[in-house]
Design a protein around this motif. Sequence first.
Motif: not given
Length: 262
Positions: A166-173, A222-231
């Motif tokens: 459940t931790f969002d790693f997309t915020m750690m760029g 995979v996107g979903g509930k993550h803050r950021y995702s690739i088109s």
Amino acid sequence: MQAVGADPVSGPNCIPLRQYPPYGSSIESADGEGQGPKGLDFNNDSIRRGFVRKVYLILLGQLMCTLGLLALLTCDSDVKLYVAESRVMFLLAWVGMLVILGVLTCNEGARRKAPTNFIFLGAFTLGQSFLVSVMACRYAPKEIFMAVVITAVICLGLTVFAMQTTFDFTMMGGMLVSFLLVLVLFGFVSVFTNSSMISKLFVCLGALVFSFYLVFDTQMMVGGKHRYSISPEEYIFAALNLYMDVVNIFLNFVQMIGGSDG
């Protein structure tokens, strides 16, 4: 030094420096703030599943190509010696790979239009596979096999973790880029110290950093509930990121295993 070349810097591994999309259209925000292509809702389950399936099929093809070339060039002692001493082929593969990576990163048309995108990706994969084989020629087949198995198990585990946590790693760029820069600087220091302990620490840190990148890139895909995702149109770029993560993890482990016996 290892030069986890790419993702990090150029060096024995000769993998190009990791590049992040400088364009806004390839990154979408989960709350709709991204600038993704119109008419494509990445939150749509069917689109997302198709995108993920396509990325993993492309990644599988890349890894099979790399493993096939790796086995071909490292199993025979004569071929192994020739590959290890072929500086011209090494430089051509390295320069060609950098050029292709730059084109795929900066040119949206080259990334999204078939079959151009597959041609560029195929050429990049062949170049990267050759460079991986050149480095692997320094180690015994047993060590290479062990590194392949360990890499496969770890990457599978990290992929499952990235999809379940459940931790969002997309915020750690930004944090991951900082870790990468520290790793690169540490690599330069290890070159001048000529210490086996520092070299071992370097490859351990490299494996750790790229493991985080694999989780980050998986969640971006995979996107979903993550803050950021690739088109969903950036399947080539997504596969390229995952491929480079896996290759760098493998290169770090093969150096770790190969260096353990001197």
